[in-house]
Scaffold this motif. Sequence first.
Motif, PDB file in Angstrom:
ATOM      1  N   PHE A   1     113.782  70.152 -35.164  1.00 21.79           N
ATOM      2  CA  PHE A   1     113.442  70.493 -36.037  1.00 21.79           C
ATOM      3  C   PHE A   1     111.965  69.338 -35.816  1.00 21.79           C
ATOM      4  N   ASP A   2     110.393  69.513 -35.741  1.00 19.78           N
ATOM      5  CA  ASP A   2     109.331  68.819 -35.573  1.00 19.78           C
ATOM      6  C   ASP A   2     109.253  68.211 -36.204  1.00 19.78           C
ATOM      7  N   ALA A   3     108.335  66.467 -35.723  1.00 15.37           N
ATOM      8  CA  ALA A   3     108.200  65.419 -37.026  1.00 15.37           C
ATOM      9  C   ALA A   3     107.239  66.049 -38.082  1.00 15.37           C
ATOM     10  N   PHE A   4     107.435  65.346 -39.262  1.00 15.45           N
ATOM     11  CA  PHE A   4     106.571  66.279 -40.120  1.00 15.45           C
ATOM     12  C   PHE A   4     105.665  65.737 -40.300  1.00 15.45           C
ATOM     13  N   GLU A   5     105.216  65.049 -40.264  1.00 16.89           N
ATOM     14  CA  GLU A   5     103.738  64.586 -39.383  1.00 16.89           C
ATOM     15  C   GLU A   5     103.054  65.718 -38.350  1.00 16.89           C
ATOM     16  N   LYS A   6     103.664  66.284 -37.834  1.00 13.51           N
ATOM     17  CA  LYS A   6     102.964  66.753 -37.079  1.00 13.51           C
ATOM     18  C   LYS A   6     103.111  68.388 -37.466  1.00 13.51           C
ATOM     19  N   ASN A   7     104.377  68.547 -38.485  1.00  9.37           N
ATOM     20  CA  ASN A   7     104.293  69.968 -38.849  1.00  9.37           C
ATOM     21  C   ASN A   7     105.780  69.816 -40.205  1.00  9.37           C
ATOM     22  N   ASN A   8     104.307  70.329 -40.434  1.00  8.73           N
ATOM     23  CA  ASN A   8     105.387  69.875 -42.727  1.00  8.73           C
ATOM     24  C   ASN A   8     106.014  71.216 -42.868  1.00  8.73           C
ATOM     25  N   SER A   9     106.496  71.937 -42.253  1.00 14.56           N
ATOM     26  CA  SER A   9     107.622  72.773 -42.504  1.00 14.56           C
ATOM     27  C   SER A   9     108.631  73.016 -41.593  1.00 14.56           C
ATOM     28  N   THR A  10     108.372  72.471 -40.463  1.00 15.53           N
ATOM     29  CA  THR A  10     109.804  72.474 -39.630  1.00 15.53           C
ATOM     30  C   THR A  10     110.468  70.729 -39.597  1.00 15.53           C
ATOM     31  N   GLY A  11     108.975  70.196 -40.675  1.00 18.33           N
ATOM     32  CA  GLY A  11     109.720  68.195 -40.633  1.00 18.33           C
ATOM     33  C   GLY A  11     110.233  68.130 -41.686  1.00 18.33           C
ATOM     34  N   SER A  12     111.022  69.165 -42.696  1.00 13.68           N
ATOM     35  CA  SER A  12     111.276  69.542 -43.760  1.00 13.68           C
ATOM     36  C   SER A  12     112.161  69.636 -44.433  1.00 13.68           C
ATOM     37  N   ALA A  13     113.230  69.585 -45.315  1.00 14.55           N
ATOM     38  CA  ALA A  13     114.738  69.797 -45.806  1.00 14.55           C
ATOM     39  C   ALA A  13     114.659  69.566 -46.769  1.00 14.55           C
ATOM     40  N   ILE A  14     115.913  69.605 -47.605  1.00 15.00           N
ATOM     41  CA  ILE A  14     116.516  69.177 -48.282  1.00 15.00           C
ATOM     42  C   ILE A  14     118.213  69.036 -48.408  1.00 15.00           C
ATOM     43  N   LEU A  15     118.705  67.645 -49.267  1.00 11.23           N
ATOM     44  CA  LEU A  15     120.171  67.846 -49.386  1.00 11.23           C
ATOM     45  C   LEU A  15     121.067  67.917 -50.190  1.00 11.23           C
ATOM     46  N   VAL A  16     121.791  68.808 -50.062  1.00  7.59           N
ATOM     47  CA  VAL A  16     122.835  69.885 -51.166  1.00  7.59           C
ATOM     48  C   VAL A  16     123.887  68.826 -51.377  1.00  7.59           C
ATOM     49  N   ASP A  17     124.552  68.679 -52.585  1.00  8.34           N
ATOM     50  CA  ASP A  17     125.799  68.217 -52.359  1.00  8.34           C
ATOM     51  C   ASP A  17     126.774  69.588 -52.288  1.00  8.34           C
ATOM     52  N   GLU A  18     127.668  68.904 -51.631  1.00  5.69           N
ATOM     53  CA  GLU A  18     128.882  70.046 -51.465  1.00  5.69           C
ATOM     54  C   GLU A  18     129.101  70.360 -52.175  1.00  5.69           C
ATOM     55  N   THR A  19     129.798  69.695 -53.356  1.00  7.45           N
ATOM     56  CA  THR A  19     130.867  70.282 -54.622  1.00  7.45           C
ATOM     57  C   THR A  19     129.602  70.747 -55.284  1.00  7.45           C
ATOM     58  N   SER A  20     128.558  70.631 -56.130  1.00  7.65           N
ATOM     59  CA  SER A  20     128.266  71.105 -57.367  1.00  7.65           C
ATOM     60  C   SER A  20     126.722  72.086 -56.144  1.00  7.65           C
ATOM     61  N   ASN A  21     126.096  72.083 -55.092  1.00 10.26           N
ATOM     62  CA  ASN A  21     125.762  72.642 -54.947  1.00 10.26           C
ATOM     63  C   ASN A  21     124.059  72.808 -55.623  1.00 10.26           C
ATOM     64  N   SER A  22     123.931  71.586 -56.035  1.00 10.94           N
ATOM     65  CA  SER A  22     122.928  71.102 -56.316  1.00 10.94           C
ATOM     66  C   SER A  22     121.899  70.565 -55.577  1.00 10.94           C
ATOM     67  N   THR A  23     120.536  70.430 -55.458  1.00  7.33           N
ATOM     68  CA  THR A  23     119.915  69.508 -54.561  1.00  7.33           C
ATOM     69  C   THR A  23     119.613  68.401 -55.327  1.00  7.33           C
ATOM     70  N   VAL A  24     119.365  67.162 -54.193  1.00  3.95           N
ATOM     71  CA  VAL A  24     120.165  65.586 -54.172  1.00  3.95           C
ATOM     72  C   VAL A  24     118.812  64.917 -53.364  1.00  3.95           C
ATOM     73  N   GLY A  25     118.047  65.959 -52.824  1.00  9.49           N
ATOM     74  CA  GLY A  25     117.530  64.758 -52.084  1.00  9.49           C
ATOM     75  C   GLY A  25     116.189  65.515 -51.123  1.00  9.49           C
ATOM     76  N   ALA A  26     114.928  65.091 -51.199  1.00  7.17           N
ATOM     77  CA  ALA A  26     113.998  65.991 -50.330  1.00  7.17           C
ATOM     78  C   ALA A  26     113.606  65.239 -49.065  1.00  7.17           C
ATOM     79  N   VAL A  27     113.760  65.290 -48.298  1.00  3.09           N
ATOM     80  CA  VAL A  27     113.978  65.486 -46.311  1.00  3.09           C
ATOM     81  C   VAL A  27     112.119  65.037 -46.273  1.00  3.09           C
ATOM     82  N   MET A  28     111.839  64.490 -45.560  1.00  5.12           N
ATOM     83  CA  MET A  28     111.115  63.982 -44.543  1.00  5.12           C
ATOM     84  C   MET A  28     111.477  63.865 -42.937  1.00  5.12           C
ATOM     85  N   LEU A  29     110.809  64.632 -41.556  1.00  5.87           N
ATOM     86  CA  LEU A  29     112.014  64.567 -41.292  1.00  5.87           C
ATOM     87  C   LEU A  29     111.352  63.427 -39.973  1.00  5.87           C
ATOM     88  N   LEU A  30     111.084  62.466 -39.328  1.00  6.83           N
ATOM     89  CA  LEU A  30     110.287  61.921 -38.672  1.00  6.83           C
ATOM     90  C   LEU A  30     111.011  61.246 -36.946  1.00  6.83           C
TER      91      LEU A  30
END
Length: 413
Positions: free
Chosen positions: A384-413
Amino acid sequence: MDILRFITAGSVDDGKSTLIGRLLYDSKSILVDQLEALEKQSKNKNADGIDLAILTDGLRAEREQGITIDVAYRYFSTPNRKFIIADAPGHVQYTRNMITGASNSQLIIILIDARQGVIEQTRRHSIIASLLKMKRVVVAVNKMDLVDYSEDVFNSIKKDYDQVANSLGLKNVAYFPISAFNGDNIVDKSEKMTWFNDEPLLTFLENVEVNEDVDYENARFQVQYVIRPQTEELHDYRGYAGQIISGTYKKGDRITILPENIETTISKVETGGTEVEEVFALQPAVLHIADDIDVSRGDFFVKSENKPRVENEFEALVCWLDKRELTEGNKYFIQHKSRLIKTVVKEIEYKIDVNTLQQTPVSDSVKLNEIVKVRLKTASPLVFDAFEKNNSTGSAILVDETSNSTVGAVMLL
């Protein structure tokens, strides 16, 4: 034509939905049958006999309350540009909706009620814009018709917001005095505000430069699919398909495959089924490599002289999207484009107050809509890159292991 993605934000009843409705109506982007239905449903009618806010307030609960509680996406175009609009909610309990809507936007329009001026929610939306590193901000001072189209009122609000923008490091801020209800300075210049010498809002949106956002320097390509036809005609064909996230690639480039850190050379470049000399950021492409290397979905091709970070443990900002609370030690999947990796929340460092940007300690858990800085540890290395440098490679989501629902929006630092 290129596409401008922008989001509107503001306090409740600042006129976000009406502004979008006005853009759709005045740009002739509403079909005749939609217009007829709109006229029948309209209660708060303007001079045209319609309530433009209904165009975006699609949920029944929204119509009953007269507020926006979800992100409504609308599409329209002019001869000069195509547009994708995200109408974000103003309530603090829908912070998650605004963050998800703004994450893919190139510009934010913050509406301010001319009678109210800069208020707490204006600052909150500006803080979120600064957290998401929004490069362009438009401040639309709405309901100018209710303050007699006063230049003094507009200038006073502009002065107040300048202080907010400077404190948050927001740059490229443009100001427009408008009346979304009456259409002043939206598509055409207003005859009632001759003191405003700049172009109307839509003209600005048609011409604002967005190509400079594309990163042509940091070459990033992630494999989405390995193409192996295994036919008689293409017996030895092995291509790696995906989108060029940023940068450029051409035949002969020396690249490194991450996270394995194996060097090789690009032997052929294809796009649209045709071999080409070079491919650029945002293009779909199929890359071929000179060596027989085990490459799978989620691996990155990067220029050997310009590599991103490859780490198992890193810090990130997380906007929590789930009603179930986040606590230290919780395990999730982190979805980083086409790569899915198991991760654990090692530490919750602090919470960010979206009204003040102050950092406050987290007593026990993180609740819905809260933004926190965390330390994550993954089962295998993340590229990854830091979100400030490249917001495409610096972003992600957290997914619940059991429900597969999206639980968090992630900005990598």
